[in-house]
Structure formats: C-alpha cells, structure tokens
Design an enzyme around this catalytic site. Structure first.
Site, mmCIF file in Angstrom:
data_model
loop_
_atom_site.group_PDB
_atom_site.id
_atom_site.type_symbol
_atom_site.label_atom_id
_atom_site.label_comp_id
_atom_site.label_asym_id
_atom_site.label_seq_id
_atom_site.Cartn_x
_atom_site.Cartn_y
_atom_site.Cartn_z
ATOM 1 N N ASP A 188 0.849 -1.214 0.138
ATOM 2 C CA ASP A 188 0.048 -0.061 -0.074
ATOM 3 C C ASP A 188 0.828 1.425 -0.047
ATOM 4 O OD1 ASP A 188 -2.801 0.791 0.181
ATOM 5 O OD2 ASP A 188 -2.112 1.919 2.188
ATOM 6 N N GLU A 239 2.027 -0.453 -4.929
ATOM 7 C CA GLU A 239 1.278 0.697 -5.287
ATOM 8 C C GLU A 239 1.909 2.182 -5.047
ATOM 9 O OE1 GLU A 239 -3.232 2.904 -4.040
ATOM 10 O OE2 GLU A 239 -1.469 2.273 -2.505
HETATM 11 C C1 GLC Z 1 -4.220 2.807 -0.827
HETATM 12 C C2 GLC Z 1 -5.516 2.058 -0.782
HETATM 13 C C3 GLC Z 1 -6.603 2.971 -0.250
HETATM 14 C C4 GLC Z 1 -6.266 3.478 1.114
HETATM 15 C C5 GLC Z 1 -5.059 4.090 0.968
HETATM 16 C C6 GLC Z 1 -4.596 4.527 2.427
HETATM 17 O O1 GLC Z 1 -4.248 3.933 -1.776
HETATM 18 O O2 GLC Z 1 -5.673 1.408 -1.880
HETATM 19 O O3 GLC Z 1 -7.923 2.108 -0.262
HETATM 20 O O4 GLC Z 1 -7.435 4.200 1.529
HETATM 21 O O5 GLC Z 1 -3.792 3.463 0.512
HETATM 22 O O6 GLC Z 1 -4.137 3.341 3.119
#
Ligand code: GLC
Ligand code: CA
Length: 555
Positions: free
Chosen positions: A214, A273
């Site tokens: 994340d 991500e």
């Molecule tokens: C990422 C996740 C999202 C979350 C954010 C904070 O972008 O995909 O759902 O709100 O991180 O953890």
C-alpha cells in the site's frame, strides 16, 4: 498443437508465476459472508474456492482482513499479524490458503506500512507515554506553532480532506497522510523497520505467496526543521528528494524486504502501489532488487479510445522490458469507479491522477450513464487486456459486469473520503465495495443470511452469479472462457502490432500465433480469420462496433 502450448507454459520457471498471472482482488468484507452477520469473512472466501477455481484465475489478492476499526475500509490496521475476529481466525486463514493452493491458486496479501490504525498497540502506547518518549518516536509527533503550540506544525492537507496534523491531549501533534485514525509511522526508526520484516516473515511462513504494498512511495520522509508549508512543498520536484513522496531512500527499505522474500522458496513476490511522476520513477519499485513489480494505473484514467490504449500499451511494455519486470494491467480496483460505469459516462478527456491527491473520477453525472454501452466497452477492454503480455489484476464483481452503485445514502456510506470531502469521486469509494450478488433471489442476493453492510440495489439480481452462470453470453461466461484460453495464449512475453488501416481498430499478434482485435469505433470492421472468443455476438469475418475478438493460431 494446443497440448504442446499448454505443456510449454506449465513448465516455465515456477518462481515466475506472477509474470503473466491473472490476479483476482478480493475485498474480503464484501465478498461472501459465511456466518450471516452482514460482513464478508474468511470462511466465506473458503466457501467460494470452487467459484474462484472455475473462474480460472491464477492468484487472489486479499485487501486487508486484519483487526481494524474500519476507519478506512481496513487500511487502518490495528494488528498486522492477526485476522479481524469478525472475519475469522488465523486457523480459518490457514484453511483458506490450503484450499486455494490445492486448486493451484496463489495468495497475495496487502501490507499497509505507511500508517497504522490509531488503535494499534504502538499508537496507544505513544499516546500514554507522552512527549519525548521512545514510543512517540515510532510515529511523527511534533510540537505545534503559534501561542501555546495551538496551531499545527504546517498547513499540510490530508488525502481524504482536512488538515494532516491532529492534536493529542498533552498538546503535541501527530502527522497523518490519510484519515485521522491512520497515524503515519516513522520509517527512520529501526524498530519500525524490524517489525515489518517480522510481519513479512509471519505471512510468508503461513504460505502466502506474495504481497501488495500500500502506498509504497510514501514511507520515508525528510522532516528536517523548518518544515515547508504547502505552497513551498508543492514546488519541490518529486525526483527522489521530495520531503514526503517517492524518495530515493525508500528503496533501502525494499532492498531489505527483498532479502526476506528471497529467503523463501519460491521467493515471495510483491507489487507496489506507487503513484509516482514518471515511468522511470515507477521502474525503481519494479526492480528485481526491490519489490519486483509495480502497478501501472494508466488505464484507470484513460478513455475507451484506441489511440490512448495503444500508447499506454506500448509505453508499459517497453518499460517492463527495460526493468526486466512484467507489466500490470488494471481497469478496476477498490479505490476507483468500476470500469463498466466509467466507460458509460462522458469521456475523462485526459484528466489525470495526481499522486493520489486528486483521484480518478468518472467523467460525468450518473444521469448520463449509458449502462449497456459502458458494459459493452468494458467487456471489449477487458478481453483486449487479457490478451496482452503481463499480469492482469481483476477486481471482484467485474467478472459479473457490475456497475458502480450510486444509490447509497449519506447515512449508509463508510468511506472517510466521503465524510471529509476529498476528491475521491465526490461520493467516495463505497460504490465499488457493495457486497457481491451470488443469487438472483434470497436475502442479500446470497451474500449472507441477513443483509449486507452496504445496500445492494435491485438491479443486482440481473448480475447475480447464478443468473450469469446460466447465460452463455453473460460477462461471467466471457471471463471464464477468456481466462481458460489465456493459459494457451500467454506463452511468450512479446506482442507485435498489425496494421489495420483504421485508427480506431487495434490488432496484435502473440509469438505463438494468437491474435487480438479490438474495434474502439462505431463502424463494423471486416477481418480475415475465425474468432474463438468475442466480447459481443459476432457474424463470421465482422468485428462489430466496440468489441474485441481473439483469433487462435492457424494450424
Ligand atoms: C491505498 C489504498 C486505499 C487506502 C489508502 C490508505 O491507496 O488502496 O484504499 O485508502 O492506500 O491506506
Ligand atoms: Ca460474516
């Protein structure tokens, strides 16, 4: 011929399973509810392993299932090494992993390292221990400014809207990029670093095959005083030395993680991500010395448009080749408007995601939604992507052709982005997180015995798994066929464009002779060859408007 291809693809290096995998994202609280309390759970996933196996996916990625107060759909983790008691136990988790593995399905779990929940034992300890304590050093605590320190250290805004600093009882402030219940960890602290290594080993030891990381680009920070204010912060280039985003030193963290991943056989995998500025910056996360793979979100902000698709495909394949990684196609996930809906709304017209602060929005109001057109285009886009080299990430419910659910009252919404008024599609992200319809009839469409934690609309009946399973032309059957044939099609990692004589028609061939043709336009396109799979019903030799066909190798 078919047999030979199958054998070849199955004997490729077992450690490289992720390179061309179809990965199905499960949002556990909305997948299947085994004990009927309205919340999806791990036994629910276990009960649907046959469904996942029949679908033909290679891996599942589970969004967080850890203990959480659900301030951000589980991305506020109170304990990284346990299962939320409402979702089950570690024993249930082990049983689920064993069942998935027995059907040849790999398991990827979500790691949320930038922040914990405010209910995490460390944060509770930090609050109790007070200023200057070692416990506060695990987070980002600062004194305020102004008289009595009553003003926050800076004017920074959080991603979900509102200030990014929160004051605690003794007057200090802590930093939170996201919701106030998600305090950021201090990645300069060795204890924080060590603890995540323990977490990665904990899940790897339980047989988890990979990790989704994340906001992988946010962990390390340079918070040397004086801290810049927003205006100054925004002027700093995000080229490796920005105080908050995509810092070069974050890769020291991932190099350490890589040593853990590689201590397992087969090595554990990871996908980042990372919302970063350029393909070159993204490539760092995908390196073999780091996480190994990074999400390519380009299609989340593209229209159903041949020129945009062609550019994005070419750029990402070139980038994958340059890094030695493989690319990752994504049309939907738990953070964005479902792609059937995006493609049924006016075009995005080049609007772009900006480092997670301004997220993708569907291009117009719900009244303008063309439901059939959106789904037709979504099916064509998905079939095109499944024919490309690289891995494809599918989000639960897209295999049913689900649209975004707009009809959720303010009192029923859960997303902090909705309540704090951020840019997340104005309505927030609940519309793609509504529990799945398994049966056209019955309580909560077969999700669970007693209602669902987000309201399911009546039109879900038409999209239910049992209804679609019985209809040969359903989206579910299209996904099943495509995922099955994909095992034959995905042998080499190359593709070659074939000229079509039309700007709105794309055609490419894979090294083994499979071909994919997509008509993004409205005029039918005549072609030579026999379609083995198509996103809409076709007549021989004619590619209808807004559709994709797959052509098998000629033997
Ligand atoms: C990422 C996740 C999202 C979350 C954010 C904070 O972008 O995909 O759902 O709100 O991180 O953890
Ligand atoms: Ca439940």
């Amino acid at each position: 011929m078919t047999d030979a291809i199958l054998t070849e693809s199955r004997t490729t290096d077992a450690a490289a399973w992720w390179r061309q995998a179809a990965v199905y994202q499960i949002y556990p609280r909305s997948f299947a509810d085994a004990n009927g309390d309205g919340i999806g759970d791990i036994p629910g996933i276990l009960s649907r392993v046959d469904y996942l196996a029949d679908l033909g996916i290679d891996a599942v990625w589970l969004s967080p299932f850890y203990p959480s107060a659900l301030a951000d759909g589980g991305y506020d983790v109170a304990d990284y090494r346990d299962v939320d008691p409402r979702l089950g136990t570690l024993t249930d988790f082990d049983a689920m992993v064993a069942a998935l593995h027995s059907r040849g399905i790999k398991v990827v779990v979500d790691i949320v390292p930038n922040h914990t929940s405010d209910l995490h034992a460390w944060f509770q300890e930090a609050l109790a221990a007070g200023r200057g304590s070692a416990a506060r050093e695990r987070y980002i605590f600062r004194d305020g400014t102004g008289p009595d320190g009553a003003e926050p250290p800076t004017d920074w805004q959080s991603t979900f809207g509102g200030g990014a600093w929160e004051r605690v009882e003794d007057g200090q402030w802590y930093f939170h990029h996201f919701a106030v219940e998600q305090p950021d960890l201090n990645w300069a602290n060795p204890e924080v670093r060590a603890d995540f290594l323990t977490t990665l080993r904990f899940w790897s030891d339980r047989g988890v095959d990979g990790f989704r990381i994340d906001v992988a680009h946010m962990l390390t920070k340079d918070l040397t005083e004086p801290l810049p204010q927003t205006a100054e912060l925004e002027a700093i280039p995000r080229d490796g030395n920005h105080p908050l985003f995509d810092r070069d030193d974050v890769h020291e963290v991932y190099a350490e993680w890589r040593r853990v991943f590689d201590s397992y056989d087969p090595p554990r995998t990871a996908v980042a991500e990372a919302w970063v500025e350029t393909p070159e910056r993204r490539a760092r996360y995908a390196s073999a010395e780091g996480l190994g793979q990074a999400f390519n979100f380009d299609l989340l902000v593209a229209d159903f448009d041949a020129t945009q698709f062609r550019t994005i495909i070419a750029d990402n394949l070139a980038q994958a080749e340059a890094t030695g990684s493989s690319t990752t196609w994504v049309l939907s996930n738990h953070d964005v408007t479902r792609h059937a809906t995006r493609y049924g709304l006016p075009a995005l017209n080049g609007r772009r995601v900006k480092q997670g602060t301004e997220w993708v929005q569907a291009g117009g109001p719900a009244e303008q939604l063309d439901r059939d057109g959106g789904l037709r285009r979504a099916r064509a886009a998905t079939l095109l992507l499944l024919g490309l080299p690289g891995s494809t990430y599918l989000y639960q419910g897209e295999e049913l052709g689900l649209h975004e659910v707009a009809a959720i009252g303010p009192d029923q919404r859960q997303d902090p982005a909705f309540f704090r008024g951020s840019e997340f599609d104005r309505l927030g992200r609940d519309g793609c997180r509504v529990p799945l319809p398994w049966t056209a009839a019955g309580s909560s469409f077969g999700f669970g015995a007693d209602g669902a934690h987000l309201p399911q609309p009546d039109w879900f009946a038409e999209y239910a798994v049992d209804a679609e399973a019985a209809d040969p032309e359903s989206t579910l059957n299209l996904y099943r066929q495509a995922l099955r044939l994909r095992h034959e099609l995905q042998t080499g990692e190359q593709m070659e464009w074939i000229e079509t004589g039309r700007d709105d028609v794309l055609r490419f061939a894979r090294p083994n002779g499979w071909q994919v043709l997509t008509n993004f336009g409205t005029a039918p396109y005549p072609f030579e060859g026999e379609a083995v799979l198509s996103s809409v019903p076709t007549s021989p030799g004619i590619l209808p408007a807004e559709s994709t066909v797959w052509l098998a190798p000629q033997s």
